[in-house]
Scaffold this motif. Structure first.
Motif, short mmCIF file in Angstrom:
data_model
loop_
_atom_site.label_atom_id
_atom_site.label_comp_id
_atom_site.label_asym_id
_atom_site.label_seq_id
_atom_site.Cartn_x
_atom_site.Cartn_y
_atom_site.Cartn_z
N ARG A 80 14.05 -6.75 -2.27
CA ARG A 80 13.42 -7.57 -3.31
C ARG A 80 11.90 -7.46 -3.24
N ARG A 81 11.36 -7.36 -2.04
CA ARG A 81 9.91 -7.19 -1.91
C ARG A 81 9.47 -5.85 -2.49
N ALA A 82 10.26 -4.82 -2.25
CA ALA A 82 9.93 -3.51 -2.84
C ALA A 82 10.03 -3.56 -4.36
N ASP A 83 10.99 -4.32 -4.88
CA ASP A 83 11.08 -4.52 -6.34
C ASP A 83 9.79 -5.14 -6.87
N ARG A 84 9.26 -6.12 -6.14
CA ARG A 84 8.07 -6.84 -6.59
C ARG A 84 6.88 -5.89 -6.78
N TYR A 85 6.78 -4.89 -5.90
CA TYR A 85 5.66 -3.96 -5.99
C TYR A 85 6.02 -2.67 -6.72
N GLY A 86 7.24 -2.59 -7.25
CA GLY A 86 7.65 -1.41 -8.01
C GLY A 86 7.66 -0.15 -7.18
N VAL A 87 8.10 -0.24 -5.92
CA VAL A 87 8.10 0.91 -5.02
C VAL A 87 9.40 1.70 -5.19
N PRO A 88 9.34 2.97 -5.61
CA PRO A 88 10.56 3.79 -5.71
C PRO A 88 11.19 3.99 -4.33
N ARG A 89 12.52 4.07 -4.30
CA ARG A 89 13.24 4.16 -3.03
C ARG A 89 14.33 5.22 -3.04
N VAL A 114 0.81 -1.23 0.00
CA VAL A 114 0.00 0.00 0.00
C VAL A 114 0.84 1.27 0.00
N LEU A 115 2.16 1.16 -0.05
CA LEU A 115 3.03 2.34 -0.01
C LEU A 115 3.32 2.86 -1.41
N ASP A 116 3.61 4.16 -1.48
CA ASP A 116 4.00 4.77 -2.75
C ASP A 116 5.52 4.86 -2.89
N GLY A 117 6.24 4.96 -1.78
CA GLY A 117 7.70 5.07 -1.81
C GLY A 117 8.28 4.53 -0.53
N ALA A 118 9.60 4.45 -0.46
CA ALA A 118 10.25 3.89 0.73
C ALA A 118 11.63 4.49 0.93
N VAL A 119 12.04 4.52 2.20
CA VAL A 119 13.42 4.86 2.58
C VAL A 119 14.07 3.59 3.08
N ALA A 120 15.12 3.14 2.40
CA ALA A 120 15.86 1.96 2.84
C ALA A 120 17.04 2.43 3.69
N VAL A 121 17.08 1.97 4.93
CA VAL A 121 18.13 2.39 5.87
C VAL A 121 19.19 1.30 5.95
N PHE A 122 20.46 1.71 5.83
CA PHE A 122 21.58 0.77 5.87
C PHE A 122 22.55 1.19 6.97
N ASP A 123 23.17 0.21 7.60
CA ASP A 123 24.22 0.45 8.59
C ASP A 123 25.50 0.82 7.85
N ALA A 124 26.14 1.91 8.25
CA ALA A 124 27.33 2.40 7.55
C ALA A 124 28.52 1.46 7.69
N VAL A 125 28.50 0.58 8.68
CA VAL A 125 29.59 -0.39 8.85
C VAL A 125 29.27 -1.67 8.09
N ALA A 126 28.07 -2.19 8.25
CA ALA A 126 27.71 -3.48 7.66
C ALA A 126 27.26 -3.38 6.21
#
Length: 672
Positions: free
Chosen positions: A123-132, A100-112
């Motif tokens: 990959r789930r966001a890819d499935r729904y075509g959600v811009p990030r 149900v989302l239109d967009g997303a912020v993917a948060v990553f650890d700067a070390v890992a």
């Protein structure tokens, strides 16, 4: 009036915060609410005081378990933010939110950098075509490396990550960022953010990075390419191109910061508003008719979450079309049931504000619908329509649950039904052999949380059995030209269907394939579909031990009909019995579920960990050193991972951690 509606929708952002566990999603969400003025003091995960982690178990465990929606405003835009879980056991919550989302912020650890669950949610966001857009968090940690994190996004997730910032300082000396789009420095002190000229020592590097940014965008955008060939690209042209390419998914803008120290969140909010889509920017939905986010059209909304509270049942919906007012009647299209909406709530995690109506583009909670399930479409009674629901994950683990007191058995049954309504990835069934009630879920933690919820919310004393692995069965040999005739006479209209099928094994990663090569109209199309449905029925319980069957390809090659006695029912029965005859026990193998473990330990404990993994039938895939710790990636049977957390803590003096994610199925060592 139409212009006003479009302007209002253009200022809406429905976004999710996605990440691996402990990357800082909830801290980012908390800082967003604080900067937007929704809270006057931000809470901390380790203190159990955050807005979105409001459940008692979330606060005790220090992790997000349930997706929580909050709303705020930033620079004239209305944001609905869903803080999603990072633990793999709660990935179904992420799936339902992404739907149900239109967009997303993917948060990553700067070390890992990219971690296992980061990859899963991506990959789930890819499935729904959600811009990030991507936010590299924890830049103040020892070992933080922005460039390495961006490179890991490119290598493991395969998008085109485009760095739009450059960090100022590193690790404990991280104080701000260079904005490469507007060529300015942003630094943070106790007084907040300050906009300054780029420091002299970073000016040359910043100019190089800006030119590299222009070049990356020019490769994908004709207007930028024209300006790039003539000289510097203007800020306005670059910003417009970044937005266009983000909406199409051709690039992913990457920012950085340290949310815990309040660094980098304001430009992240600006990027959400500037680059991520409004409901108007998303492609229209095709569901029998074209749905557009227009409040003047007929109502269409999708239920993506159901939550039982102390004051009643909340049904969370995303409005895709139309307007919904308090007191309106809605049709549950799948169930054919009409229900009344008593109240409409804007949700702020566990707090709610009642509103008179909701329009296309809104995410709200409804009070009134008593039976709408997750995935249901609510629409205007006169114009039924059904949207594609989110797909619930199959359970991989189950436990036997029973009430300690026989008087509470009925209450336990009702509680389990309610639990499965709230979380479709929890499945309740009765074991046909033992008669026990089994609760299936996505992992040990998932089931542990579910059982604890029954104990706390319902006050029921529950006994839990040992976890049982969800095995599968798969053919190892096929059969060709198997002919099956179903003929039955019972005094009235008879049943007749004849099918000829080829059955082939595929692999454990694939569920079921069905093809038809029947020619000459020997089996009409509606009967072919019935044969496929019958084959699917046969896969529910295999011949070895009654487990579901994977890895089967069926081809219908021939058949015969009767002018009077043939029917879809007869061909469905023939398909089911034919495939059961083909799946002989001696030609089957048992499959066990695998998990991929990512184990992080001090370097001096690697040998112990590797030995323990080998004893658990683990297979090491990779070993690397990150930030002074060793990270071992391996696959192992799920059954061998029970109790691994306690064993790892004991073997590493409490310094080892691990995460898991599903890794498919593999043949079990013992044939059943």
């Amino acid at each position: 009036m139409r212009t006003t509606v479009s302007q209002a929708l253009a200022a809406v952002r429905n976004i999710g915060i996605l990440a691996h566990v402990d990357a800082g999603k909830t801290t980012v969400t908390e800082r967003i609410l604080f900067l937007a003025g929704e809270i006057h003091k931000h809470g901390e995960v380790h203190d159990g005081t955050t807005v979105t982690d409001f459940d008692a178990q979330e606060r005790e465990r220090g992790i997000t378990i349930f997706a929580a929606a909050v709303a705020c405003e930033w620079n004239g835009h209305r944001l609905t933010v869903i803080d999603t879980p990072g633990h793999v056991d709660f990935s179904d919550e992420v799936e339902r939110s992404l739907r149900v989302l239109d967009g997303a912020v993917a948060v990553f650890d700067a070390v890992a950098g990219v971690e296992p669950q980061s990859e899963s949610v991506w990959r789930r966001a890819d499935r729904y075509g959600v811009p990030r857009i991507a936010f590299v968090n924890k830049m103040d940690r020892a070992g933080a490396d922005f460039d390495k994190a961006v490179d890991s996004i490119k290598r493991r997730l395969h998008p085109a990550p485009v760095a739009v910032q450059l960090p100022i300082g590193s690790e404990g000396g991280f104080t701000g960022v260079v904005d490469l789009v507007r060529m300015r420095a942003l630094t943070w002190t106790a007084g907040g953010v300050a906009v300054q000229p780029i420091p002299d020592e970073l000016l040359a590097t910043s100019r190089q990075r800006r030119r590299a940014l222009e070049e990356e965008v020019a490769e994908r955008h004709s207007t930028v390419l024209e300006e790039f060939c003539l000289g510097p690209v203007s800020d306005e042209t670059l910003i417009a191109a970044l937005r266009e390419l983000t909406l199409t998914g051709e690039i992913v803008p990457v920012l950085c910061g340290a949310a815990y120290r309040d660094i980098g969140v304001e430009p992240l909010l600006d990027a959400v508003v500037g680059y991520l889509p409004s409901p108007l920017d998303r492609p229209p939905i095709e569901a029998g008719r074209t749905l557009r986010p227009d409040p003047a059209e007929s109502l269409v909304a999708l239920v993506f979450k159901v939550q039982a509270t102390g004051t009643g049942r909340l049904t969370f919906v995303r409005m895709y079309s139309g307007t919904l007012a308090k007191g309106d009647q809605v049709l549950d299209a799948g169930a054919g049931r009409v229900e009344r909406v008593g109240r409409i709530l804007r949700v702020q995690a566990d707090r709610h504000r009642e509103v008179e109506s909701a329009v296309a583009g809104d995410i709200v909670a409804l009070v009134g619908p008593k039976a709408a399930r997750v995935g249901a479409t609510l629409c205007a009674p006169g114009t039924p329509i059904q949207l594609e629901p989110p797909v619930a994950a199959e359970p991989v683990l189950s436990v036997a649950v029973e009430a300690r007191n026989s008087a509470e058995a009925e209450r336990l049954s009702a509680a389990l039904v309610r639990l499965a309504e709230e979380d479709p990835s929890l499945v309740v069934r009765t074991d046909p052999d033992s008669g026990q009630t089994l609760l299936g879920g996505l992992g040990e933690l998932h089931l542990e949380v579910a059982v604890e919820k029954i104990r706390r919310d319902r006050g029921i004393a529950v006994t839990v059995g040992r976890p049982q692995v969800a095995y599968r069965e798969m053919p190892v040999r096929g059969v060709r030209g198997l002919r099956y005739r179903h003929a039955k006479q019972s005094g009235g209209p008879g049943q007749f269907a004849e099918v000829v099928i080829d059955v082939e094994p595929t692999d454990a990663a694939r569920d079921f394939e069905f093809h038809s090569t029947v020619g000459g109209g020997r089996v009409p199309p509606e009967y072919v579909r019935a044969v496929e449905a019958g084959c699917r029925d046969a896969l529910a319980d295999g011949p070895l031990a009654g487990h579901p069957v994977l890895g089967v390809r069926v081809t219908l090659t021939d058949g015969a009909t009767h002018p009077v006695d043939s029917s879809e029912r007869a061909f469905r029965t023939a398909g089911r019995l034919a495939l059961r005859a083909a799946l002989r026990p001696e030609a089957m193998t048992l499959l066990e579920p695998l998990v991929e473990l990512t184990v992080t330990v001090p370097e001096d404990a690697v040998g112990v960990v590797l030995g323990d993994l080998a004893a658990r039938r683990g297979r090491v895939l990779d070993s690397a050193v990150r930030g002074g710790s060793s990270v071992v990636t391996a696959t192992a049977p799920l059954a061998e991972v029970f109790g691994y957390a306690t064993r790892l803590r004991g073997r590493t003096q409490g310094r080892g951690t691990f995460t898991t994610r599903p890794a498919g199925y593999a043949p079990a060592p013992v044939r059943w």
